[in-house]
Every structure is written in C-alpha cells, then in structure tokens.
Design a protein around this motif. Structure first.
Motif, PDB file in Angstrom:
ATOM      1  N   UNK A  16       0.797  -1.237   0.000  1.00 57.56           N
ATOM      2  CA  UNK A  16       0.000   0.000   0.000  1.00 57.56           C
ATOM      3  C   UNK A  16       0.825   1.280   0.000  1.00 57.56           C
ATOM      4  N   UNK A  17       2.074   1.225   0.449  1.00 59.85           N
ATOM      5  CA  UNK A  17       2.915   2.414   0.511  1.00 59.85           C
ATOM      6  C   UNK A  17       3.856   2.548  -0.685  1.00 59.85           C
ATOM      7  N   UNK A  18       3.723   1.695  -1.690  1.00 59.03           N
ATOM      8  CA  UNK A  18       4.553   1.829  -2.876  1.00 59.03           C
ATOM      9  C   UNK A  18       4.317   3.183  -3.544  1.00 59.03           C
ATOM     10  N   UNK A  19       5.349   3.682  -4.219  1.00 56.74           N
ATOM     11  CA  UNK A  19       5.217   4.933  -4.958  1.00 56.74           C
ATOM     12  C   UNK A  19       4.235   4.770  -6.114  1.00 56.74           C
ATOM     13  N   UNK A  20       3.674   5.891  -6.563  1.00 57.41           N
ATOM     14  CA  UNK A  20       2.788   5.861  -7.715  1.00 57.41           C
ATOM     15  C   UNK A  20       3.522   5.315  -8.929  1.00 57.41           C
ATOM     16  N   UNK A  21       2.806   4.524  -9.718  1.00 59.32           N
ATOM     17  CA  UNK A  21       3.363   3.988 -10.953  1.00 59.32           C
ATOM     18  C   UNK A  21       2.756   4.716 -12.147  1.00 59.32           C
ATOM     19  N   UNK A  22       3.410   4.557 -13.300  1.00 61.49           N
ATOM     20  CA  UNK A  22       2.870   5.152 -14.524  1.00 61.49           C
ATOM     21  C   UNK A  22       1.492   4.586 -14.840  1.00 61.49           C
ATOM     22  N   UNK A  23       1.309   3.278 -14.588  1.00 63.12           N
ATOM     23  CA  UNK A  23       0.002   2.658 -14.859  1.00 63.12           C
ATOM     24  C   UNK A  23      -1.092   3.314 -14.029  1.00 63.12           C
ATOM     25  N   UNK A  24      -0.804   3.592 -12.773  1.00 58.90           N
ATOM     26  CA  UNK A  24      -1.805   4.219 -11.896  1.00 58.90           C
ATOM     27  C   UNK A  24      -2.193   5.607 -12.389  1.00 58.90           C
ATOM     28  N   UNK A  25      -1.188   6.400 -12.683  1.00 60.59           N
ATOM     29  CA  UNK A  25      -1.461   7.783 -13.092  1.00 60.59           C
ATOM     30  C   UNK A  25      -2.268   7.807 -14.383  1.00 60.59           C
ATOM     31  N   UNK A  26      -1.861   6.999 -15.355  1.00 59.54           N
ATOM     32  CA  UNK A  26      -2.593   6.971 -16.618  1.00 59.54           C
ATOM     33  C   UNK A  26      -3.993   6.396 -16.457  1.00 59.54           C
ATOM     34  N   UNK A  27      -4.126   5.397 -15.573  1.00 58.57           N
ATOM     35  CA  UNK A  27      -5.454   4.820 -15.328  1.00 58.57           C
ATOM     36  C   UNK A  27      -6.370   5.846 -14.673  1.00 58.57           C
ATOM     37  N   UNK A  28      -5.845   6.625 -13.725  1.00 53.20           N
ATOM     38  CA  UNK A  28      -6.652   7.655 -13.069  1.00 53.20           C
ATOM     39  C   UNK A  28      -7.134   8.684 -14.082  1.00 53.20           C
ATOM     40  N   UNK A  29      -6.259   9.062 -14.984  1.00 49.78           N
ATOM     41  CA  UNK A  29      -6.645  10.024 -16.022  1.00 49.78           C
ATOM     42  C   UNK A  29      -7.778   9.469 -16.881  1.00 49.78           C
ATOM     43  N   UNK A  68      -7.137  -0.941  -1.577  1.00 48.69           N
ATOM     44  CA  UNK A  68      -7.459   0.119  -2.528  1.00 48.69           C
ATOM     45  C   UNK A  68      -6.237   0.989  -2.810  1.00 48.69           C
ATOM     46  N   UNK A  69      -6.151   1.466  -4.035  1.00 49.37           N
ATOM     47  CA  UNK A  69      -5.170   2.485  -4.404  1.00 49.37           C
ATOM     48  C   UNK A  69      -5.946   3.656  -5.004  1.00 49.37           C
ATOM     49  N   UNK A  70      -5.841   4.807  -4.355  1.00 47.30           N
ATOM     50  CA  UNK A  70      -6.569   5.992  -4.801  1.00 47.30           C
ATOM     51  C   UNK A  70      -5.611   7.168  -4.937  1.00 47.30           C
ATOM     52  N   UNK A  71      -6.011   8.120  -5.766  1.00 50.40           N
ATOM     53  CA  UNK A  71      -5.246   9.350  -5.948  1.00 50.40           C
ATOM     54  C   UNK A  71      -6.186  10.548  -5.808  1.00 50.40           C
ATOM     55  N   UNK A  81     -11.011  29.229 -15.617  1.00 46.26           N
ATOM     56  CA  UNK A  81     -10.431  29.323 -14.292  1.00 46.26           C
ATOM     57  C   UNK A  81     -11.123  28.463 -13.258  1.00 46.26           C
ATOM     58  N   UNK A  82     -12.137  27.713 -13.650  1.00 46.30           N
ATOM     59  CA  UNK A  82     -12.834  26.840 -12.707  1.00 46.30           C
ATOM     60  C   UNK A  82     -11.920  25.689 -12.292  1.00 46.30           C
ATOM     61  N   UNK A  83     -12.006  25.337 -11.013  1.00 50.95           N
ATOM     62  CA  UNK A  83     -11.130  24.293 -10.486  1.00 50.95           C
ATOM     63  C   UNK A  83     -11.939  23.360  -9.604  1.00 50.95           C
ATOM     64  N   UNK A  84     -11.486  22.128  -9.529  1.00 52.75           N
ATOM     65  CA  UNK A  84     -12.145  21.113  -8.716  1.00 52.75           C
ATOM     66  C   UNK A  84     -11.106  20.114  -8.245  1.00 52.75           C
ATOM     67  N   UNK A  85     -11.527  19.269  -7.323  1.00 55.08           N
ATOM     68  CA  UNK A  85     -10.660  18.214  -6.810  1.00 55.08           C
ATOM     69  C   UNK A  85     -11.437  16.911  -6.811  1.00 55.08           C
ATOM     70  N   UNK A  86     -10.842  15.877  -7.370  1.00 57.62           N
ATOM     71  CA  UNK A  86     -11.487  14.565  -7.451  1.00 57.62           C
ATOM     72  C   UNK A  86     -10.628  13.533  -6.740  1.00 57.62           C
ATOM     73  N   UNK A  87     -11.292  12.582  -6.093  1.00 56.16           N
ATOM     74  CA  UNK A  87     -10.614  11.416  -5.538  1.00 56.16           C
ATOM     75  C   UNK A  87     -10.978  10.239  -6.436  1.00 56.16           C
ATOM     76  N   UNK A  88      -9.952   9.565  -6.935  1.00 53.47           N
ATOM     77  CA  UNK A  88     -10.148   8.486  -7.899  1.00 53.47           C
ATOM     78  C   UNK A  88      -9.603   7.191  -7.317  1.00 53.47           C
ATOM     79  N   UNK A  89     -10.460   6.191  -7.194  1.00 57.70           N
ATOM     80  CA  UNK A  89     -10.011   4.851  -6.824  1.00 57.70           C
ATOM     81  C   UNK A  89      -9.584   4.150  -8.104  1.00 57.70           C
ATOM     82  N   UNK A  90      -8.290   3.984  -8.254  1.00 56.29           N
ATOM     83  CA  UNK A  90      -7.779   3.366  -9.485  1.00 56.29           C
ATOM     84  C   UNK A  90      -8.116   1.880  -9.505  1.00 56.29           C
ATOM     85  N   UNK A  91      -8.117   1.255  -8.343  1.00 58.77           N
ATOM     86  CA  UNK A  91      -8.398  -0.186  -8.285  1.00 58.77           C
ATOM     87  C   UNK A  91      -9.869  -0.492  -8.573  1.00 58.77           C
ATOM     88  N   UNK A  92     -10.783   0.356  -8.108  1.00 54.25           N
ATOM     89  CA  UNK A  92     -12.210   0.101  -8.390  1.00 54.25           C
ATOM     90  C   UNK A  92     -12.669   0.748  -9.679  1.00 54.25           C
TER      91      UNK A  92
END
Length: 665
Positions: A16-29, A68-71, A81-92
C-alpha cells in the motif's frame, strides 16, 4: 461509463505504501475522462496519492492484493479558471469524491501552477506594448532572449485580481541564448498577468517618468568554458565498496543495519519516508510512521514595489517533487548508489517519469565511539550513515533534501540551499538597506528559506506524548552551595496550543517524543529527542500577508493530533490564499497526550546575500536531529567491527603522516 477494475498487481503495486506507478497515473486520467470530469482543455495542476490508513497497514500481509489504491487529482479549466478536486479509486475504476474549489470566495486560493503557464505568462507579457515600451526606455529593443520570471503573486487583494488566476513577472535580460539572465535584472518593471483571460492587467514601471536603473551588462556565466581552466591541485578521491553496499532493497523497502523503512515520493512532498523502525535485539521497534518536508516559504524583506509581495511557497505553489532533478553519479551522489525512479502527473494528467529521482548510498562519518585506557590498546569504532536524498530546482534556487540514518539510532534531516540568488538592479554603489550589492549594479534582497518538516511520530507505537526540556541553572544557596549545579526540567504538553513553541539555545531547549506505555531499562518512558538547529522565525510582522499565509514559519514547533486531511502546513492551496494551515488547526486545541500525534518543525536559513554567493551560491545547510534518548538500553553500536584489524592495501608510505598508528580517526 464504468472503467476497468484493477488489482494492485495490475498496477505494478505490491504494498500500500509503494510509490505511484505510470500505470496508476494513466489509469486515473482515463477514469476521469470516462466519467466526464476531464475534457479536451482540462489540465491537472496536481496529482497525489491518497495515503493508506494505519489500520490497513497494520493488517497488511505480504502478497495481499485486496487493498485500494486511490489518488487525489486537482482539475483546472484554463479557459474559465474553474477548479475542482477529485478522488479516484484506481483499483475500483471509479471517482469516489468530487468537490468544486471555491477559488472565487474568501479565503480564495488557486491550484498549483502548470509548467505550461510559465511559458504562457512570458509570451503574454512580451507581447504587451507597455512592456515593450518599458524595455525600449532602457535601451533594449531586441528582446528575443529576454526572460520573464513567473512568480506567485501572494495575497494582496486588488480590484480585478482577487479570485482570478494571476501571476506576476519580473524581467531579466539575456544578451544571447544561454546567457545568465540573473546577471541582468531589469529593475522596477512588473507585469501583472491574468492567466485565464490571457492578458496583462497592469504593467508597473517604477521608472516611467525618471531615469531607470541601468541594466547590469556584465556576463557572469558559470559553465566550465566561461570559468576557465579547472584547478589541478585536487587529487582524485575514490569511494569504493568492493563487497557491495550494506543495504538491501526490495522494491521500495530498505533494510540497512538495524534500520528498516519504505521510500515514497510524490509531486508535492517530494521524498517521503514511511514505517521507519530500528531493530533492538529481536524486535523491530517503530520510530516514525511517516516523515517528509511538505512545505517551505521564501519571504523577501525588501519594501520596493518590485519585491515586497514575494513569498514563494515552493511546495504548495510550484510542487517540489514535480520539479525534482534526475540525479547523476559523480555529481549529486558518490559511492555505490541505489537510485529510485519516480512518476508524477504532467499538465495533461499523463504519467511523467523522473529517472533517478531519489539517491541512496552509504558514507563514512568519522569516529562513532573511542576510548583509550592507560596501558591498553585504544578501542575505536567508525561511524557510518545511510543517505537518502533528492534535489529540486525551483526557478533560480536548487534545494537538496538529505535524510541521514546513523548506526547509533539517530536520524538527521539536512536541507541544502544553493543555486542563484534572486537579483535586482541598483545604481552601482547605491544598494538599499534591504538588498546588499553583490556585484556592480546587482543587488540581492534579504530573504528567508523556512522549511517545515512533518513528522508523524510512532515511538514504540502510535500513542505518544511530547515533553519540552530546558536546562536550568540553580541559584547559589542550600540547593547549590558551590555554585556549580544545574539540572533539567521537562514539561508535558497536553493540548495543541500548549505545544506552539520556539527554540531557545540559551536553555538548550529540545522536545521529547515519549511513549508513556513502555518503560526502558531504568523505568522511564521510551523516547526520541528532537534537537533543533534554530534560526530566526518568520521575520514578516504579525498581520502582514506573509505572516497570515505562512503561520507555520512563525514558530519552530507545533504538535497536532493526527488528522489525515492535515497534510500541508500552509493548507492544500496556498497560492493566492488569504491564509490557512497549521495556525488555524491548532485553534481546535485538541488533546495531544498519549495519542496519535504529528510534530511540525520549522527551520532554515535567513539569508543576507554576500559577494561570495555570486554567481552561484555555495550550499547553505540547515536541519535538525531526531535521536534516541532512553529508547535503547545501551549504546546499540557496541558490536561494530574493529576495522583497524582488517587487512588493507599496502599504504603509500610517501604520503603517510609520521608516527601514524594502526587505527585512524
């Protein structure tokens, strides 16, 4: 549209404490695209891992894949200029949280800057006729190579700016491509740019109706070709470990002597150390759950229009980790090196690899302990430390963050500030009281670099208490008949407001993190001691914009009850924010005794620039120590090998000191 459900293994994750991977970041996107949260123009100012909770970590077993792995992703629409924040569960494969950021409402705040906005701000400013006229007034017509430094504007509410995505740019001329722009500051010229509207709202020229300060034109390049022949007096210094390093690396997990820890990295904190433990006999005893330096502020002390508003938050506004260097053997690190790559999200949300972002190696550190008894062979054991580090470059400055682990159970954190001081111009020989002249016509304003370390302590577990210790002199009298006596006093901090404290070198003030539920060999609670290396606190005055926004820097020590949402000491979005963070959190005055707590320690240099800082500044060092004090029952380095008896290569007799003994120091 439901995205694909993935296991951690699919993402290259084993813990669970592993660094973010490229797969995770691209999957979240992709999940955000599929859910309609990202359009063709959307940008990603920041993407961070959601930290796993401690309950999950305590239950985790190797090989487990049901976590779970979330970002946490910040979204920006540049056109509005509109901004938002999303929480993404990459595993689900789902968006589990979403909120619009109220950037147009008090206390405001803006997402971190995009890399592309730096070029955008420069292009907008250079196209403005008012800026061109100001340059022409200074005799500069060809501005092909001129550079505009993009700076966060602070929080100074002005009509047409408040709640807008602004940037301020100061100008530095270049005579040719590759020239050192910082040698040619264009004094008194400021462009105020609305990034959303794509316009310069105001060009401020202090010298519009008077003689401008001349632009210093002396070239001060620092590459080898410009400096000239390198000295030949230094002989090679080789660091070898013929049997390899003493550490063992398994993914991001590191074992070195009695130490165990996990290495993490993200776009804002940069280097993160997790689950730090020290082996005592057959037991791995926890010391820190998590440690990082998640924020720093660089406030300037110059009152001129050009600089009074400058107080960069290099993590919260620019992202230290996203600006990390790719380190090189022989330059940034010496010896037998273990490198760790890191991945962060680019402006479009795509994974960007930073090769060799983190460096790890061992260093000799002189004598650890020594004693010479009369008539007997001296006993000496050498010290060694494990070094884990990274460097980030933010504009003109370069910052190194070095964590040292020692054989005696001590931890040291050292911040290194180098690079090029931020310059301005003056009439030669006429600097102002806030900005010394470091070269003819070149000034560098006084400023501070105040870092804030976040220590999620876990001394023998999560239930900890903080005590302050002061050395106390005893007046002469019945308790001190000879005048030589002194002692110490410790005070327990029970509430958050009790623990807003400052260092005091006169009393040797330090802070102890104790575990009242575990006693040591002599019946005292086990403890680690935070030893500050104090410098001045924030010099900006209470009530000023810098003071309101950087409250963490107004005191050396804060202690808070652990709360997952309290990650960054100046708040999540300090850019153009009226003020948030630790100064607000402690007003809750929560209980901090015998519970899960976080220490926040502010430290760093106050810099009055000197001629020797030009054209590149030698490293300024600052930091602190975290040392066992009653944690272990004896010196844990008693069993170190006696290297003096180890066979060595034949010495170079011509270069040995006279009467050299068989044991070195």
């Amino acid at each position: 549209m439901q995205s694909t459900v993935l296991s951690p293994a699919d993402l290259g994750i084993t813990h669970p404490l592993d660094m973010l991977t490229a797969q995770e970041i691209n999957a979240a996107r992709q999940i955000l695209i599929d859910s309609g949260k990202i359009g063709t123009g959307t940008r990603i100012p920041r993407l961070l891992p959601v930290e796993p909770d401690k309950d999950l970590l305590s239950r985790f077993t190797p090989g487990q894949t049901d976590f779970d792995r979330s970002v946490r992703v910040t979204l920006l629409e540049p056109s509005t200029g509109e901004a938002a924040e999303a929480v993404v569960s990459v595993t689900s494969g789902s968006v589990t949280g979403y909120r619009v950021l109220p950037t147009g409402e008090h206390p405001f705040g803006q997402p971190q800057y995009l890399f592309e906005e730096y070029e955008q701000a420069q292009a907008i400013a250079k196209a403005d006729p008012r800026w061109q006229a100001a340059m022409a007034r200074r005799g500069i017509i060809d501005t092909t190579h001129t550079f505009l430094s993009p700076l966060a504007p602070g929080f100074f509410p002005r009509e047409g700016e408040t709640g807008r995505r602004m940037i301020r740019s100061l100008t530095f001329h270049r005579n040719f491509e590759g020239d050192n722009a910082w040698a040619h500051p264009v004094e008194g010229l400021i462009c105020h740019t609305d990034l959303t509207a794509g316009i310069v709202t105001r060009v401020e020229d202090d010298y519009e109706h008077s003689e401008p300060v001349p632009i210093p034109m002396e070239n001060r390049l620092y590459d080898p070709e410009s400096v000239g022949p390198a000295r030949t007096s230094l002989k090679p210094l080789e660091i070898t470990q013929p049997e390899g390093p003493s550490f063992i690396v398994d993914g991001t997990h590191v074992t070195w002597e009695n130490w165990k820890l996990r290495i993490g990295f993200n776009a804002q904190d940069g280097l993160v150390l997790n689950q730090v433990s020290f082996r005592d006999g057959e037991e791995d005893r926890m010391v820190l759950h998590r440690a990082s330096v998640p924020e720093m502020v660089v406030p300037y002390g110059d009152t001129s229009n050009t600089r009074f508003w400058i107080s960069y938050f290099d993590a919260g506004e620019y992202l230290l980790g996203k600006n990390a260097n790719s380190l090189k053997l022989g330059c940034d690190c010496l010896g037998v090196i273990e490198y760790f790559d890191a991945f962060v999200a680019g402006d479009h949300g795509e994974a960007v690899k930073i090769p060799n972002a983190v460096c790890m190696h061992e260093e000799d550190y002189g004598v650890l302990w020594k004693h010479s008894e009369f008539g007997e062979t001296p006993q000496v054991r050498r010290s060694r430390r494990l070094v884990i580090s990274y460097f980030a470059t933010i504009g003109n400055y370069d910052y190194g963050f070095f964590w040292y682990f020692y054989l005696d159970g001590s931890i040291q954190m050292e911040a290194k500030a180098t690079g090029i001081v931020y310059t301005g111009g003056c009439f030669p020989g006429h600097p102002n009281r806030h900005a010394p002249e470091i070269a003819p016509g070149v000034i560098a304003p006084v400023h501070q670099h105040i870092f804030c370390a976040r220590l999620d302590v876990a001394v023998d577990g999560d239930a900890n208490t903080v005590q302050e210790q002061n050395i106390v002199g005893i007046p002469m009298g019945p308790e001190n008949p000879y005048g030589n006596a002194f002692t110490w006093e410790r005070t327990t901090m029970s509430k958050e407001l009790d623990a807003v404290r400052d260092a005091n070198p006169e009393s040797g003030r330090s802070w102890f993190v104790t575990n009242p539920n575990r006693l040591n060999y002599v019946g005292e609670p086990t403890a680690y001691q935070l030893l500050p290396m104090p410098g001045p606190r924030l010099m900006a005055q209470e009530g000023s914009s810098a003071w309101n926004r950087a409250q963490f820097a107004t005191h050396h020590m804060w202690v808070t009850k652990n709360e997952d949402s309290e990650r960054f000491p100046a708040g999540d979005y300090p850019n153009q924010h009226a003020g948030d963070g630790i100064g607000e959190w402690v007003k809750q005055n929560r209980d901090i005794e015998n519970t899960d707590i976080v220490l926040w320690h502010s430290f760093g240099p106050t810099h009055i620039p000197r001629t020797e800082d030009w054209p590149v500044m030698p490293v300024d060092y600052s930091g602190f120590w975290f040392k066992p004090h009653g944690f272990l029952d004896q010196n844990p380095a008693m069993d170190l090998p006696d290297w003096s008896s180890r066979p060595t290569a034949e010495p170079d007799v011509a270069h040995q000191p006279q009467d050299a003994g068989e044991c070195c120091h």
